[in-house]
Enzyme design. Structure first.
Site, PDB file in Angstrom:
ATOM      1  N   SER A  37      28.597  52.350  89.797  1.00  0.00           N
ATOM      2  CA  SER A  37      28.118  53.716  89.981  1.00  0.00           C
ATOM      3  C   SER A  37      26.852  53.690  90.820  1.00  0.00           C
ATOM      4  O   SER A  37      26.152  52.670  90.885  1.00  0.00           O
ATOM      5  CB  SER A  37      27.812  54.347  88.618  1.00  0.00           C
ATOM      6  OG  SER A  37      27.018  55.506  88.745  1.00  0.00           O
ATOM      7  N   TYR A  40      24.074  54.270  80.273  1.00  0.00           N
ATOM      8  CA  TYR A  40      25.023  54.255  81.384  1.00  0.00           C
ATOM      9  C   TYR A  40      24.475  53.419  82.546  1.00  0.00           C
ATOM     10  O   TYR A  40      25.176  52.562  83.093  1.00  0.00           O
ATOM     11  CB  TYR A  40      25.305  55.678  81.839  1.00  0.00           C
ATOM     12  CG  TYR A  40      26.360  55.785  82.912  1.00  0.00           C
ATOM     13  CD1 TYR A  40      27.714  55.693  82.597  1.00  0.00           C
ATOM     14  CD2 TYR A  40      26.021  55.978  84.250  1.00  0.00           C
ATOM     15  CE1 TYR A  40      28.692  55.789  83.571  1.00  0.00           C
ATOM     16  CE2 TYR A  40      26.985  56.073  85.230  1.00  0.00           C
ATOM     17  CZ  TYR A  40      28.319  55.979  84.889  1.00  0.00           C
ATOM     18  OH  TYR A  40      29.288  56.056  85.866  1.00  0.00           O
TER      19      TYR A  40
END
Length: 255
Positions: A147, A160
């Site tokens: 990401s 995350y």
């Protein structure tokens, strides 16, 4: 000069998190390039439908329900791949979760563990299991889906971001360990995509504009734009590429 095409004809590809969003688009894209596809996700209904669609279009696909956080599932998928198709050529670690946005000091132990177990431990388990077959074959390609927040910090995404940053270093570690055995390990790092995971953000004028303003290309990405990068890394077209993170983020990390 030898021509290397973007094809997966005859190869067996395992895609995790394949039931929806980018994962389903990736599975469809791999099948379109000629691959036999094993689709894995926690929800059986979603991957059954996805596999059925691939078969209806003339492809070969199997659906396996189970969480990547359970290492026994990884062993089960690898055994199925070898039993059904005789080999395993590509693993695409797409499965991932992002919890409700929460300040770091408010993140609970269970919330932290859930994200790390799925986003970091999960890819380790699947890669370890796939690697045993690929190393014996002397070939294979593993593509991890990271990401933009594996590189760039962002408020309320502690677990995350930690999981994706760890995944990028795990990618590089596997790459240098396995290069001599013919197994390549790379990652793609998307920015914000038009998927179910970002639906809430996109439906909020304030949050949508805040995110969009940070993207030089001025828009959210489309799942198929990530599929193209994954296909390149999965195929022999990237035969001299390993340990690399391909950023598909509209320019976010260029700033």
């Amino acid at each position: 000069m030898t021509e290397v095409g973007l094809s997966l004809e005859g190869k067996t590809v395992w895609v995790t998190g394949a039931g929806r969003g980018a994962g389903r688009a990736i599975a469809d894209g791999m099948a379109a390039l000629g691959a036999n596809v094993l689709l894995q996700a926690r929800t059986a209904t979603e991957i059954d439908l996805a596999a059925e669609k691939i078969r209806a279009n003339g492809g070969r696909a199997l659906a396996v329900a189970g969480s990547v956080a359970d290492p026994r599932t990884a062993d089960r998928v690898v055994n199925l791949a070898v039993a059904e198709f005789g080999r395993l050529d590509v693993l695409i670690n797409n499965a991932g979760i992002s919890p409700a946005l929460r300040r770091s000091e408010q993140v609970t132990d269970d919330e932290w563990s859930a994200v790390i177990d799925t986003n970091l431990s999960g890819p380790f388990y699947t890669t370890r299991a796939a690697g045993r077959v690929m190393l014996a074959q002397g070939s294979g390609s593993i593509v991890n889906v990271s990401s933009v927040h594996g590189t760039v910090g962002f408020p309320r995404l502690a677990a995350y971001s930690a999981s994706k940053g760890g995944l990028e270093l795990l990618t590089k570690t596997f790459a240098v360990e396995w290069a001599a055995s013919g197994v390549r390990v790379n990652a793609v790092a998307p920015g914000y995509l038009e998927t179910q995971m970002t639906e809430g953000l996109r439906n909020s004028d304030r949050h949508h504009e805040m995110i969009r303003s940070k993207i030089p290309l001025g828009r959210f990405g489309r799942p198929e734009e990530v599929v193209a990068a994954v296909a390149y890394l999965a195929s022999d077209a990237s035969s001299y590429v390993t340990g690399t993170i391909v950023r598909v983020d509209g320019g976010w990390t260029a700033q």
